[in-house]
Design a protein around this motif. Structure first.
Motif, PDB file in Angstrom:
ATOM      1  N   ALA A 270      -3.334   0.564  -4.940  1.00  0.00           N
ATOM      2  CA  ALA A 270      -3.822  -0.193  -3.788  1.00  0.00           C
ATOM      3  C   ALA A 270      -5.196   0.266  -3.314  1.00  0.00           C
ATOM      4  O   ALA A 270      -6.089  -0.559  -3.055  1.00  0.00           O
ATOM      5  CB  ALA A 270      -2.819  -0.114  -2.640  1.00  0.00           C
ATOM      6  N   SER A 271      -5.402   1.557  -3.191  1.00  0.00           N
ATOM      7  CA  SER A 271      -6.695   2.040  -2.700  1.00  0.00           C
ATOM      8  C   SER A 271      -7.796   1.767  -3.717  1.00  0.00           C
ATOM      9  O   SER A 271      -8.927   1.431  -3.341  1.00  0.00           O
ATOM     10  CB  SER A 271      -6.627   3.537  -2.384  1.00  0.00           C
ATOM     11  OG  SER A 271      -6.301   4.294  -3.532  1.00  0.00           O
TER      12      SER A 271
ATOM     13  N   GLU B 160       0.819  -1.211   0.000  1.00  0.00           N
ATOM     14  CA  GLU B 160       0.000   0.000   0.000  1.00  0.00           C
ATOM     15  C   GLU B 160       0.853   1.261   0.000  1.00  0.00           C
ATOM     16  O   GLU B 160       0.323   2.373  -0.101  1.00  0.00           O
ATOM     17  CB  GLU B 160      -0.949  -0.025   1.193  1.00  0.00           C
ATOM     18  CG  GLU B 160      -1.918  -1.193   1.129  1.00  0.00           C
ATOM     19  CD  GLU B 160      -2.972  -1.158   2.221  1.00  0.00           C
ATOM     20  OE1 GLU B 160      -3.265  -0.051   2.734  1.00  0.00           O
ATOM     21  OE2 GLU B 160      -3.497  -2.225   2.571  1.00  0.00           O
TER      22      GLU B 160
ATOM     23  N   LYS C  21      -8.630  -1.941  -3.525  1.00  0.00           N
ATOM     24  CA  LYS C  21      -9.402  -2.224  -2.302  1.00  0.00           C
ATOM     25  C   LYS C  21     -10.852  -1.754  -2.484  1.00  0.00           C
ATOM     26  O   LYS C  21     -11.799  -2.454  -2.097  1.00  0.00           O
ATOM     27  CB  LYS C  21      -8.757  -1.497  -1.127  1.00  0.00           C
ATOM     28  CG  LYS C  21      -9.392  -1.820   0.220  1.00  0.00           C
ATOM     29  CD  LYS C  21      -8.675  -1.106   1.351  1.00  0.00           C
ATOM     30  CE  LYS C  21      -7.230  -1.539   1.469  1.00  0.00           C
ATOM     31  NZ  LYS C  21      -6.571  -0.949   2.675  1.00  0.00           N
TER      32      LYS C  21
ATOM     33  N   SER D  21       1.340  -0.515  -5.414  1.00  0.00           N
ATOM     34  CA  SER D  21       1.061   0.477  -4.372  1.00  0.00           C
ATOM     35  C   SER D  21       0.317   1.693  -4.912  1.00  0.00           C
ATOM     36  O   SER D  21      -0.493   2.301  -4.206  1.00  0.00           O
ATOM     37  CB  SER D  21       2.357   0.917  -3.684  1.00  0.00           C
ATOM     38  OG  SER D  21       3.250   1.516  -4.600  1.00  0.00           O
TER      39      SER D  21
END
Length: 270
Positions: free
Chosen positions: A258-259, A148, A262, A255
């Motif tokens: 990552a958000s 992340e 998710k 990274s």
């Protein structure tokens, strides 16, 4: 689309870590049309070149996808792979995920069909090369957490896949593995003018010889975190040929997304 051997997205024949000396299987279905390590991987296919066989259970999160790509279990019902391996976002029951074995012909293989595909918004063949595949039922195996932050974008990485072991070779029956060192953006950019530094990360040896190849697209590039656990830093994406001197492999920088990954996972119920 990038030239098949010049900048092939490593699907069906893309993740080849160029492994000399391994028997090759007849080629399986190649990756879908937008294949980076094999932009025309949709017509090629590579494995891990310069690798060795992985032991059963060594990387339990590894997944082989029926279109000729790799992937990793993000959750037990979601596979993280490359955008160029799949079509657009939507219902999709055409993909079979094989997991739990290093030998694709093993009777112990776990096979689960897909129900939905989520491809990175805005993906157009350059950067943003990630996607999630939702499975019809959970695969009860360890998952691979994703980075992340950029803290692990350095050092030596592990790559693994069932792609070709030599440029232009066939897919592999057994999972192959290898290690490759981080290559900084400036050095990588000198090899690939089209590199997207904020979205892609490079790894490989200047002298070549070890790399992902066709058929490896979508598979993970990973390393150990500070707690000694595997963490995914990249997704096999593309490169000029496989294991060529001066041309490292190019991977989606996990990274960075990552958000978004998710959020997508929560959205599709993974």
């Amino acid at each position: 689309m990038r030239n098949i051997w010049k900048s092939v997205k490593r699907s069906a024949a893309v993740l080849a870590v160029a492994l000399a000396g391994f028997s090759l299987m007849p080629g399986t279905a190649l990756a879908q049309p937008d294949a980076p390590r094999g932009a025309q991987e949709a017509q090629a296919g590579l494995p891990v070149v310069g690798g060795t066989r992985a032991a059963q259970g060594e990387f339990p999160f590894m997944v082989r996808l029926s279109m000729g790509c790799g992937g990793a279990l993000y959750t037990q019902t979601l596979v993280l792979t490359a955008a160029h391996c799949v079509g657009g976002t939507g219902a999709n029951t055409s993909i079979t995920a094989t997991a739990g074995v290093v030998d694709l012909q093993s009777s112990s293989a776990i096979k689960v069909r897909s129900t939905y595909v989520y491809r990175a918004p805005g993906y157009n063949g350059t950067g943003k090369d990630w996607a999630l595949i939702k499975l019809a039922q959970p695969i009860n195996l360890p998952t691979l957490k994703i980075a992340e932050t950029t803290a692990y974008n350095n050092g030596t990485f592990t790559i693994a896949g069932w792609g070709a072991a030599v440029e232009g070779g066939s897919q592999q029956r057994y999972l192959l593995k290898a290690t490759v060192p981080f290559v900084d953006d400036a050095t990588c950019k000198s090899a690939y003018s089209e590199l997207v530094p904020n979205e892609e990360i490079c790894a490989g040896y200047n002298q070549g010889g070890v790399d992902t190849c066709q058929g490896d697209s979508g598979g993970p590039m990973f390393r150990k975190d500070n707690a000694g656990q595997w963490i995914q830093v990249g997704i096999v994406s593309w490169g000029y040929g496989c294991a060529r001197p001066g041309y490292p492999g190019v991977y989606t920088e996990v990274s960075t997304f990552a958000s978004a990954i998710k959020s997508a996972a929560a959205q599709i119920g993974g």
